[in-house]
Design an enzyme around this catalytic site. Sequence first.
Site, PDB file in Angstrom:
ATOM      1  N   ASP A   1      -6.316  42.193   9.175  1.00  0.00           N
ATOM      2  CA  ASP A   1      -5.280  42.508   8.246  1.00  0.00           C
ATOM      3  C   ASP A   1      -5.832  43.619   7.516  1.00  0.00           C
ATOM      4  O   ASP A   1      -6.677  43.646   6.821  1.00  0.00           O
ATOM      5  CB  ASP A   1      -4.889  41.248   7.479  1.00  0.00           C
ATOM      6  CG  ASP A   1      -3.841  41.565   6.228  1.00  0.00           C
ATOM      7  OD1 ASP A   1      -2.811  41.663   6.768  1.00  0.00           O
ATOM      8  OD2 ASP A   1      -4.251  41.436   5.209  1.00  0.00           O
TER       9      ASP A   1
ATOM     10  N   GLU B   1      -2.226  44.721  13.284  1.00  0.00           N
ATOM     11  CA  GLU B   1      -0.615  45.067  13.185  1.00  0.00           C
ATOM     12  C   GLU B   1      -0.189  46.075  13.139  1.00  0.00           C
ATOM     13  O   GLU B   1      -0.951  47.059  12.884  1.00  0.00           O
ATOM     14  CB  GLU B   1      -0.441  44.528  11.333  1.00  0.00           C
ATOM     15  CG  GLU B   1       0.539  43.470  11.139  1.00  0.00           C
ATOM     16  CD  GLU B   1       0.697  43.302   9.644  1.00  0.00           C
ATOM     17  OE1 GLU B   1       1.781  42.659   9.468  1.00  0.00           O
ATOM     18  OE2 GLU B   1      -0.130  43.354   8.904  1.00  0.00           O
TER      19      GLU B   1
ATOM     20  N   ASP C   1      -5.502  37.606   2.346  1.00  0.00           N
ATOM     21  CA  ASP C   1      -5.548  38.336   3.586  1.00  0.00           C
ATOM     22  C   ASP C   1      -6.237  37.603   4.796  1.00  0.00           C
ATOM     23  O   ASP C   1      -5.933  37.875   5.700  1.00  0.00           O
ATOM     24  CB  ASP C   1      -6.408  39.386   3.158  1.00  0.00           C
ATOM     25  CG  ASP C   1      -5.546  40.298   2.087  1.00  0.00           C
ATOM     26  OD1 ASP C   1      -4.457  40.294   1.937  1.00  0.00           O
ATOM     27  OD2 ASP C   1      -6.356  40.834   1.113  1.00  0.00           O
TER      28      ASP C   1
END
Length: 448
Positions: free
Chosen positions: A190, A274, A371
């Site tokens: 992340d 991501e 996170d």
Amino acid sequence: MFVQAGYRYRVYPTDEQAMMLLNQMGICRWVWNEAHALRQRVWHTEGRSVGYAQLCRHLTVARSESEWLRAGSVDCQQQAIRELCAAYGRTFTARMTTGRKVPLPGPRRKRGSGWKTVRYTRNGYRLDPDGGLLLAGVKGGIIVRWSRGLPSHPTGVSVTLDAAGRWHASLCVEVKETPLSPTGRTVGVDLGVKAALALSDGAVIENPRHLRRRERALARSQRTLARACKGSKNRAKAKMKVARCHAQVRDARRDWQHKATTALVRENDVICVEDLNVKGMSATAKGTIEQPGRNVAQKAGLNRAVLDVGFGTIRSQLVYKASLYGRDLRVVDRWLPSSKTCSGCGHARTKLALSERTYTCDRCGLVLHRDINAALNILAAGLAESQNACGEHVRPRPPRRPGQRSMKQETRRATAGNPFSKEGEEVNSGHSKRSASIGRIAAARQAG
Ligand SMILES: [Zn+2]
């Protein structure tokens, strides 16, 4: 399989050689601008496009008439035309794919340092047996600091002068793909602003904030620059000082990014990240006069922090390093609610403020670093996507609300204009914060 790469070395031209290089760059700038003007003129008067071959014929004619042009290397002049045509090509492709009116390439202006680069193909340069770099149109070999060996014979060289007055040569080489032995580990990553990288295995790497660390020195040098008289020698000196400051920030950031991405690729077989929209994340919140944006200063600070981590660079480094070392990089859909979903039971919360550093689940009672929870969700989504061979999204994609920012999180309350100002101590619960710096990841792994 081979991967194209650029190996960059610091070079030290003598004053005379530097003058010659700058001269080459100036000629290339002129060639670019002339070719650009010609293309535009013919397009507007005759409605047809002038390609590379035709522009080169014009260059040949111009060279036969001008001694000044002949003094420069034809190789890098043709290269300037090639770059111009490539820039046009990229614009047209972008227009086709995005449907937006992407602006056409413009002339190279003398202000700024965008033109201070000169490119040579195979014909324009030679590597001296005693380690120097021989370039067409430059007398003598240029001293190169060979900080690492070349993996193959380079196919091209570009020499640049940056704003901090440093010369570099970037050599285009082919690197053989060398798959690393499997480690049996998979990881979800992340990317964030507070914690630059949070890994699904519990490691958190704080944002080093290179820019903020040098903010004071930068401000001081910028003040000096602002006070100096225009056109004075002191102004030139002050300008150089600001540029050096920026270069330091850039170098520290790049070094950090390379270490982080190399560690990730070395230690894991599968890396899930991501798909972040950096452009949207760092877009200004100003809005228009009719519709002014909210929390503009705060978003500006957030943008600075986003750009200071360099998500985009981290992503592109992961892409090429994964293919170079035979690792599997999986990019998870941008609209996956990775922060709001519980990694334990899949329950999605409706709200989660950016200041909430710990994720607590109402349903199953999970308490986890915010996170790391997101990283676990990214890992799960990345692994799930591979099982669905049709390329369908496994998780339903929530519709984008009109006006929704690409920053998927709620905006935080502005704190006295400074988005970095102290927000409560970081809560460590349910995980051990194993390492704060990348260098210590491996050591921390061995310890625990
Ligand atoms: Zn839960």
